[in-house]
Design a protein around this motif. Structure first.
Motif, PDB file in Angstrom:
ATOM      1  N   VAL A   1      -4.289   7.777  -4.073  1.00 26.27           N
ATOM      2  CA  VAL A   1      -4.628   8.952  -3.263  1.00 26.27           C
ATOM      3  C   VAL A   1      -3.401   9.838  -3.083  1.00 26.27           C
ATOM      4  CG1 VAL A   1      -5.308   9.701  -0.947  1.00 26.27           C
ATOM      5  CG2 VAL A   1      -6.574   7.877  -2.085  1.00 26.27           C
ATOM      6  N   LEU A   2      -2.252   9.235  -2.837  1.00 28.19           N
ATOM      7  CA  LEU A   2      -1.023  10.002  -2.682  1.00 28.19           C
ATOM      8  C   LEU A   2      -0.662  10.733  -3.978  1.00 28.19           C
ATOM      9  CD1 LEU A   2       1.404  10.731  -0.908  1.00 28.19           C
ATOM     10  CD2 LEU A   2       2.539   8.699  -1.809  1.00 28.19           C
ATOM     11  N   ALA A   3      -0.770  10.075  -5.100  1.00 28.74           N
ATOM     12  CA  ALA A   3      -0.481  10.707  -6.387  1.00 28.74           C
ATOM     13  C   ALA A   3      -1.436  11.870  -6.641  1.00 28.74           C
ATOM     14  CB  ALA A   3      -0.581   9.681  -7.509  1.00 28.74           C
ATOM     15  N   TYR A   4      -2.710  11.699  -6.304  1.00 30.40           N
ATOM     16  CA  TYR A   4      -3.694  12.774  -6.476  1.00 30.40           C
ATOM     17  C   TYR A   4      -3.337  13.980  -5.593  1.00 30.40           C
ATOM     18  CZ  TYR A   4      -8.065  15.337  -6.290  1.00 30.40           C
ATOM     19  OH  TYR A   4      -9.011  16.325  -6.332  1.00 30.40           O
TER      20      TYR A   4
ATOM     21  N   SER B   1      -1.401  19.574  -5.068  1.00 23.23           N
ATOM     22  CA  SER B   1      -0.524  20.568  -4.445  1.00 23.23           C
ATOM     23  C   SER B   1       0.309  21.285  -5.504  1.00 23.23           C
ATOM     24  CB  SER B   1       0.374  19.921  -3.394  1.00 23.23           C
ATOM     25  OG  SER B   1       1.344  19.095  -4.003  1.00 23.23           O
ATOM     26  N   MET B   2       0.693  20.594  -6.552  1.00 27.32           N
ATOM     27  CA  MET B   2       1.435  21.245  -7.626  1.00 27.32           C
ATOM     28  C   MET B   2       0.543  22.196  -8.410  1.00 27.32           C
ATOM     29  SD  MET B   2       3.911  18.221  -8.927  1.00 27.32           S
ATOM     30  CE  MET B   2       5.026  19.295  -9.793  1.00 27.32           C
ATOM     31  N   GLN B   3      -0.722  21.866  -8.583  1.00 24.08           N
ATOM     32  CA  GLN B   3      -1.655  22.755  -9.281  1.00 24.08           C
ATOM     33  C   GLN B   3      -1.854  24.042  -8.498  1.00 24.08           C
ATOM     34  OE1 GLN B   3      -3.001  22.318 -12.334  1.00 24.08           O
ATOM     35  NE2 GLN B   3      -1.687  20.536 -12.451  1.00 24.08           N
ATOM     36  N   ARG B   4      -1.978  23.939  -7.183  1.00 29.48           N
ATOM     37  CA  ARG B   4      -2.160  25.137  -6.356  1.00 29.48           C
ATOM     38  C   ARG B   4      -0.926  26.021  -6.402  1.00 29.48           C
ATOM     39  NH1 ARG B   4      -4.045  21.900  -1.728  1.00 29.48           N
ATOM     40  NH2 ARG B   4      -6.132  21.345  -2.344  1.00 29.48           N
TER      41      ARG B   4
ATOM     42  N   MET C   1      -6.446  -8.580  -1.049  1.00 31.00           N
ATOM     43  CA  MET C   1      -7.004  -7.418  -0.359  1.00 31.00           C
ATOM     44  C   MET C   1      -5.917  -6.396  -0.030  1.00 31.00           C
ATOM     45  SD  MET C   1      -9.825  -6.274   0.671  1.00 31.00           S
ATOM     46  CE  MET C   1     -10.692  -5.327   1.816  1.00 31.00           C
ATOM     47  N   GLY C   2      -4.739  -6.848   0.349  1.00 32.66           N
ATOM     48  CA  GLY C   2      -3.639  -5.963   0.678  1.00 32.66           C
ATOM     49  C   GLY C   2      -3.175  -5.163  -0.524  1.00 32.66           C
ATOM     50  N   ARG C   3      -3.196  -5.797  -1.708  1.00 34.96           N
ATOM     51  CA  ARG C   3      -2.787  -5.098  -2.933  1.00 34.96           C
ATOM     52  C   ARG C   3      -3.751  -3.970  -3.288  1.00 34.96           C
ATOM     53  NH1 ARG C   3      -0.840  -9.519  -7.391  1.00 34.96           N
ATOM     54  NH2 ARG C   3       1.246  -9.747  -6.558  1.00 34.96           N
ATOM     55  N   ILE C   4      -5.016  -4.219  -3.104  1.00 32.65           N
ATOM     56  CA  ILE C   4      -6.037  -3.208  -3.426  1.00 32.65           C
ATOM     57  C   ILE C   4      -5.831  -1.976  -2.548  1.00 32.65           C
ATOM     58  CG2 ILE C   4      -8.507  -2.683  -3.368  1.00 32.65           C
ATOM     59  CD1 ILE C   4      -9.007  -5.617  -4.130  1.00 32.65           C
ATOM     60  N   ILE C   5      -5.624  -2.197  -1.257  1.00 37.52           N
ATOM     61  CA  ILE C   5      -5.413  -1.072  -0.337  1.00 37.52           C
ATOM     62  C   ILE C   5      -4.131  -0.330  -0.713  1.00 37.52           C
ATOM     63  CG2 ILE C   5      -4.904  -0.467   2.057  1.00 37.52           C
ATOM     64  CD1 ILE C   5      -6.808  -2.710   2.888  1.00 37.52           C
ATOM     65  N   PHE C   6      -3.059  -1.054  -1.043  1.00 34.85           N
ATOM     66  CA  PHE C   6      -1.796  -0.440  -1.436  1.00 34.85           C
ATOM     67  C   PHE C   6      -1.980   0.453  -2.656  1.00 34.85           C
ATOM     68  CE2 PHE C   6       1.983  -0.606  -4.157  1.00 34.85           C
ATOM     69  CZ  PHE C   6       2.870   0.071  -3.339  1.00 34.85           C
ATOM     70  N   PHE C   7      -2.638  -0.044  -3.701  1.00 38.31           N
ATOM     71  CA  PHE C   7      -2.837   0.752  -4.914  1.00 38.31           C
ATOM     72  C   PHE C   7      -3.799   1.911  -4.686  1.00 38.31           C
ATOM     73  CE2 PHE C   7      -1.173  -3.097  -7.044  1.00 38.31           C
ATOM     74  CZ  PHE C   7      -0.110  -2.487  -7.687  1.00 38.31           C
ATOM     75  N   LEU C   8      -4.784   1.704  -3.819  1.00 37.70           N
ATOM     76  CA  LEU C   8      -5.700   2.788  -3.483  1.00 37.70           C
ATOM     77  C   LEU C   8      -4.942   3.913  -2.764  1.00 37.70           C
ATOM     78  CD1 LEU C   8      -8.600   3.794  -3.529  1.00 37.70           C
ATOM     79  CD2 LEU C   8      -8.949   2.639  -1.349  1.00 37.70           C
ATOM     80  N   LEU C   9      -4.087   3.572  -1.803  1.00 36.63           N
ATOM     81  CA  LEU C   9      -3.289   4.581  -1.099  1.00 36.63           C
ATOM     82  C   LEU C   9      -2.301   5.261  -2.048  1.00 36.63           C
ATOM     83  CD1 LEU C   9      -2.554   2.811   2.298  1.00 36.63           C
ATOM     84  CD2 LEU C   9      -4.068   4.747   1.888  1.00 36.63           C
TER      85      LEU C   9
END
Length: 76
Positions: free
Chosen positions: A12-15, A20-23, A1-9
């Motif tokens: 989201v951070l990469a997105y 911000s670079m597109q803007r 469960m901890g790995r899933i949250i880590f990869f999800l965060l």
């Protein structure tokens, strides 16, 4: 469960970084662009067409857009 949250965060951070670079790309002109400073515009005494001051033809204190309008100016 901890790995899933880590990869999800991480996703989201990469997105957020990508967005911000597109803007930033849309708001800043590209490097080496041929943008010019605004030019002073004058109005033709005959027809009223606005032309850049450095391209206008001068006769006395009046500006004209072409040689024909300069040769046959309207009455003052």
């Amino acid at each position: 469960m901890g790995r899933i949250i880590f990869f999800l965060l991480l996703a989201v951070l990469a997105y957020m970084v990508w967005r911000s670079m597109q803007r930033r790309d849309r708001t800043t002109p590209p490097r080496g662009s041929d943008q010019q400073a605004p030019q002073a515009m004058v109005s033709c005494a005959t027809c009223g067409l606005h032309v850049p001051r450095h391209e206008a033809l001068l006769l006395g204190d009046r500006f004209f857009c072409c040689e024909e309008h300069r040769r046959h100016p309207p009455p003052a």
